[in-house]
Design an enzyme around this catalytic site. Structure first.
Site, PDB file in Angstrom:
ATOM      1  N   GLU A  40      -5.552  -8.207  -1.181  1.00  7.54           N
ATOM      2  CA  GLU A  40      -6.271  -8.049   0.094  1.00  7.54           C
ATOM      3  C   GLU A  40      -7.728  -7.723  -0.200  1.00  7.54           C
ATOM      4  OE1 GLU A  40      -4.809  -5.378   3.110  1.00  7.54           O
ATOM      5  OE2 GLU A  40      -2.726  -5.832   2.586  1.00  7.54           O
ATOM      6  N   GLU A  79       0.823  -1.217   0.000  1.00  9.13           N
ATOM      7  CA  GLU A  79       0.000   0.000   0.000  1.00  9.13           C
ATOM      8  C   GLU A  79       0.854   1.263   0.000  1.00  9.13           C
ATOM      9  OE1 GLU A  79      -4.144  -1.598   1.897  1.00  9.13           O
ATOM     10  OE2 GLU A  79      -2.888  -0.451   3.216  1.00  9.13           O
TER      11      GLU A  79
HETATM   12  C1  BG6 Z   1      -4.463  -2.908   4.740  1.00 11.92           C
HETATM   13  C2  BG6 Z   1      -3.150  -3.421   5.220  1.00 11.92           C
HETATM   14  O1  BG6 Z   1      -4.399  -1.545   4.956  1.00 11.92           O
HETATM   15  O2  BG6 Z   1      -5.636  -3.296   5.364  1.00 11.92           O
HETATM   16  C3  BG6 Z   1      -3.223  -4.534   6.238  1.00 11.92           C
HETATM   17  O3  BG6 Z   1      -2.287  -3.743   4.168  1.00 11.92           O
HETATM   18  C4  BG6 Z   1      -4.403  -4.312   7.141  1.00 11.92           C
HETATM   19  O4  BG6 Z   1      -2.004  -4.577   6.903  1.00 11.92           O
HETATM   20  C5  BG6 Z   1      -5.669  -4.355   6.295  1.00 11.92           C
HETATM   21  O5  BG6 Z   1      -4.477  -5.175   8.210  1.00 11.92           O
HETATM   22  C6  BG6 Z   1      -6.960  -4.269   7.070  1.00 11.92           C
HETATM   23  O6  BG6 Z   1      -6.942  -3.159   7.897  1.00 11.92           O
HETATM   24  P1  BG6 Z   1      -7.235  -3.286   9.458  1.00 11.92           P
HETATM   25  O7  BG6 Z   1      -7.027  -1.903   9.977  1.00 11.92           O
HETATM   26  O8  BG6 Z   1      -8.626  -3.756   9.575  1.00 11.92           O
HETATM   27  O9  BG6 Z   1      -6.245  -4.252   9.973  1.00 11.92           O
END
Ligand code: BG6
Length: 478
Positions: free
Chosen positions: A376, A183
């Site tokens: 993701e 990211e």
């Molecule tokens: C992304 C990241 O921003 O979202 C992860 O690459 C992160 O590291 C994921 O865990 C989900 O966000 P959160 O804040 O729910 O953990």
């Protein structure tokens, strides 16, 4: 049951984690301290990850969830066996920089750290799982922050280059898919987490952020070059926190605002995928008096070493408004946007928009025509296990099903090229944004709470068997 068209042959189904959110063992086998270790759970977390509050070491009154996390470091065999049982074709994970170079500026790597990842990769291959490796997922050795100021300092490029050369050489034949920076656009929103940046009073923060971004972009191009030199089969990708902006109304001012905000994110990918700074950014820097120190050789390096594919995280779309009276904000992945009245939201207020994934896939494809990888996607939710640890997480299945359908449409109806899909937090892990354990994404439940209590026992949720079937039928049975 509806049967959907299959995904492309060899589509890489899997799941994703990041070192600091799952490994724990923060001081084991020579690992050095990193920025991701010293971010506590609680109200100070955000100012710290945003570089506004200084925390360069542990303080007694705070709890630091990454120290132990879910102890993947000692339990990776059990976890990978569970991934294999679901039929994973790929597993996205990241390297903790400070395991390999504990301080970051050493000349020689730490063998114990290299050995750990070698064992993890070999374990994956034992089951036919292809590792997809993020070189840095928000982590930077604390020594590089204290002594050099993090990525604001050009010397970080040299240290990162050494890290990459070490990894590509050591893991040649074991790892083929690499992502340079997780990211990368988060540097604008969470600069301490994204780039080890802490701001002193009176600093021009935008200037510092874009200078650091330039260093990361050059480092990313250099990594791409070296990866290809060491092993021509290597595929290197960039990684964006994606999610298309919609204008709040058809008013041209709102449309213009959404275009500008999209550009703020695509700026990074424009450089990594097209190889040059876009005119809109150069003009904006000029207008704001931002003066980036770019060495002449940097531009050639960027031009000649664009990425092989574009990866991104997608949790939600975003909304832009030029009207200051429109104030209702939604929570979101680090940076908030205007609330979209047509969407529902998660327990953490992240809005749910599967069609937005199709829109984002099409937009990125139209803009770059490079293969994509969704690395993701998922639903952070509170899970309530029964006494055996089983969770009936139908809400998670619903979320994933709708997003997979949207991917299917983008591939089979719109013709985008997508290599794979790794759901976020395939095993429950620590949240990056909040530091909580109770914000869970996994197919596998981990017995641990926000305060660090629990046996760390793993158990399968309902979504475990569901995802297994999705993979077994190559996406045709959802
Ligand atoms: C992304 C990241 O921003 O979202 C992860 O690459 C992160 O590291 C994921 O865990 C989900 O966000 P959160 O804040 O729910 O953990």
């Amino acid at each position: 049951m509806t049967i959907y068209p299959e995904f492309p042959k060899n589509f890489l189904w899997g799941g994703a984690t990041a070192a600091n959110q799952c490994e724990g063992a923060y001081d084991v086998d020579g690992r050095g301290l990193a920025n991701v270790d010293v971010v506590p759970i609680g109200k100070d977390r955000f100012p710290i990850i945003a570089g506004q509050k200084k925390m360069f070491d542990f303080e007694d009154s705070y709890f630091y969830p990454a120290k132990e996390s879910i102890d993947f470091y000692h339990r990776y065999k059990e976890d990978i066996a569970l991934f294999a049982e679901m039929g994973f074709k790929t597993y996205r994970m990241s390297i903790a920089w400070s395991r390999i170079f504990p301080k970051g500026d050493e000349l020689e790597p730490n063998e114990a750290g290299l050995d750990f990842y070698e064992k993890v990769f070999k374990e994956c291959h034992r089951y036919g799982i292809e590792p997809l490796v993020t070189i840095t997922h928000f982590d930077c050795p604390m020594h590089l922050i204290k002594e050099y100021g993090g990525w604001r300092n050009r010397q970080l490029i040299t240290f990162y280059e050494r890290l990459c050369r070490t990894l590509f050489t050591r893991y040649k034949g074991l790892v083929k898919y690499w992502l340079t920076f997780n990211e990368i656009n988060m540097i604008l929103h969470a600069p301490f987490m994204g780039a080890g940046l802490y701001f002193e009073d009176g600093e021009n923060q935008e200037q510092v952020k874009y200078q650091a971004a330039h260093h990361e972009l050059v480092a990313s191009a250099l990594a791409t070059k070296i990866a290809h030199e060491i092993e021509p089969e290597n595929k290197v990708g960039c990684m964006l926190a994606a999610g298309q902006y919609y204008p709040n109304t058809p008013h041209p001012d709102d449309v213009w605002e959404s275009l500008k905000l999209d550009r703020e994110n695509y700026f990074f990918i424009d450089v990594q995928a097209r190889g040059e700074y876009p005119n809109y950014a150069k003009k904006e820097w000029e207008q704001k008096g931002i003066d980036i120190n770019i060495e002449p050789k940097d531009l050639l390096l960027l031009k000649e070493n664009t990425v092989d594919f574009i990866s991104f995280s997608y949790y939600s779309s975003r909304v832009a408004s030029a009207d200051p009276a429109v104030k209702e904000k939604t929570a979101g992945n680090i940076f908030a946007s205007i609330k979209n009245p047509y969407l529902t939201e998660s327990e953490w207020g992240w809005q749910i928009d599967p069609l937005g994934l199709r829109i984002t896939l099409n937009t990125i494809w139209d803009r770059y025509q490079k293969p994509m990888f969704i690395v993701e996607n998922g639903l952070g939710a509170v899970d309530t296990p029964d006494e055996t640890g089983y969770v009936a997480d139908d809400y998670r299945i619903d979320y994933l099903r709708e997003h997979i359908k949207a991917m299917n449409d983008a591939i089979n109806q719109d013709g985008v090229e997508l290599w794979g899909y790794t759901t976020w937090g395939c095993i429950d892990l620590v949240s990056a944004g909040t530091g909580e354990m109770k914000k869970r994404y996994g197919f596998i439940y981990v017995d641990r709470d926000n305060e660090g209590n629990g046996s760390l026992k793993r158990s399968k949720k309902k979504s475990f068997d569901w995802y297994k079937q999705v993979i077994a039928t190559n996406g045709s049975m959802l």
